[in-house]
Scaffold this active site. Structure first.
Site, PDB file in Angstrom:
ATOM      1  N   ASP A  50      16.741  56.590  36.571  1.00  0.00           N
ATOM      2  CA  ASP A  50      16.833  55.776  35.482  1.00  0.00           C
ATOM      3  C   ASP A  50      17.953  54.783  35.874  1.00  0.00           C
ATOM      4  OD1 ASP A  50      16.443  56.376  32.802  1.00  0.00           O
ATOM      5  OD2 ASP A  50      17.865  57.383  32.129  1.00  0.00           O
ATOM      6  N   HIS A  52      20.015  51.879  34.100  1.00  0.00           N
ATOM      7  CA  HIS A  52      20.115  51.084  32.928  1.00  0.00           C
ATOM      8  C   HIS A  52      21.193  49.871  33.181  1.00  0.00           C
ATOM      9  CE1 HIS A  52      17.746  53.800  30.805  1.00  0.00           C
ATOM     10  NE2 HIS A  52      18.696  54.979  30.582  1.00  0.00           N
ATOM     11  N   ALA A 142      14.396  65.096  33.097  1.00  0.00           N
ATOM     12  CA  ALA A 142      14.700  66.501  32.543  1.00  0.00           C
ATOM     13  C   ALA A 142      13.075  66.800  31.833  1.00  0.00           C
ATOM     14  CB  ALA A 142      15.375  66.240  31.168  1.00  0.00           C
ATOM     15  N   CYS A 146      11.899  62.796  30.643  1.00  0.00           N
ATOM     16  CA  CYS A 146      11.259  61.876  31.577  1.00  0.00           C
ATOM     17  C   CYS A 146      10.013  62.681  32.662  1.00  0.00           C
ATOM     18  CB  CYS A 146      12.363  61.451  32.389  1.00  0.00           C
ATOM     19  SG  CYS A 146      13.347  60.206  31.610  1.00  0.00           S
TER      20      CYS A 146
END
Ligand code: ZN
Length: 202
Positions: A50, A52, A142, A146
């Site tokens: 991830d 961001h 998790a 995802c």
């Protein structure tokens, strides 16, 4: 141990924030050992993360820990976005597919991620198909977000024989994790223990 040819392990989002940081998943540390054990049994290991921007759409000042309402997490370039030190050395040099980089779009599936490989930006799907991967093991965090999205894309879009390793994944919430297991199974994803996966030769 011989490596299973044509098999790739996708290590989903084993990042500091999901292990010990702002969005720590319960019991996340328990997945490290089975992931490390499986790494030597597969031909390919790829990582997703991830990643961001600081103003990502999923961030909330009053997070509910559900879809679209998360605390600030995995901001690119910060410690929270880094692969957790328990695994970073083991997977040093493995290709890393980043997702969630668009400030206005959520991205749970690793198959929405891209990586710079030999100077070229490639998607996770193309990377695996180019290496004649037919079978995918999915581990990491998790389960209810995802991992689930990655597993369903793996089998539904890419037609990989897909197994989620039960002892190598953990979820944010027990109820949504249970629901996720049902959804994945409905799509044809296998859910098996790492012991079974290793015993049957993956
Ligand atoms: Zn995120």
């Amino acid at each position: 141990m011989t490596r299973a040819l044509g098999t790739a392990m996708i290590v989903v989002d084993m990042q500091y924030d999901f292990m010990d940081g702002t969005l720590a998943v319960p019991d996340a540390h328990a997945v490290v050992e089975p992931i490390a054990a499986l790494a030597s049994a597969v031909e390919h290991v790829v990582l997703t993360r991830d990643y961001h921007p600081a103003d990502h759409v999923s961030f909330s000042d009053n997070p509910q820990f559900v879809d679209k309402s998360w605390p600030v997490h995995c901001v690119g370039g910060t410690e929270g976005a880094m692969i957790h030190p328990m695994l970073s050395r083991l997977f040093d040099g493995a290709p890393m597919f980043s997702k969630g980089t668009d400030p206005n779009a959520e991205a749970y599936s690793g198959f929405e991620g891209t990586s710079l490989v030999d100077g070229e930006r490639v998607t996770l799907g193309d990377y695996l198909h180019d290496r004649n991967v037919t079978r995918v093991l999915i581990v990491g965090l998790a389960t209810d977000y995802c991992v689930k999205a990655t597993a369903i894309d793996s089998i539904s879009i890419h037609d990989f024989d897909t197994t989620v390793i039960a002892d190598a994944v953990r979820g944010v919430n027990p109820v949504t994790t249970l629901i996720a297991a049902g959804e994945m199974t409905d799509h044809g994803v296998w859910i098996a223990s790492s012991e079974t996966a290793l015993r049957v030769g993956i």
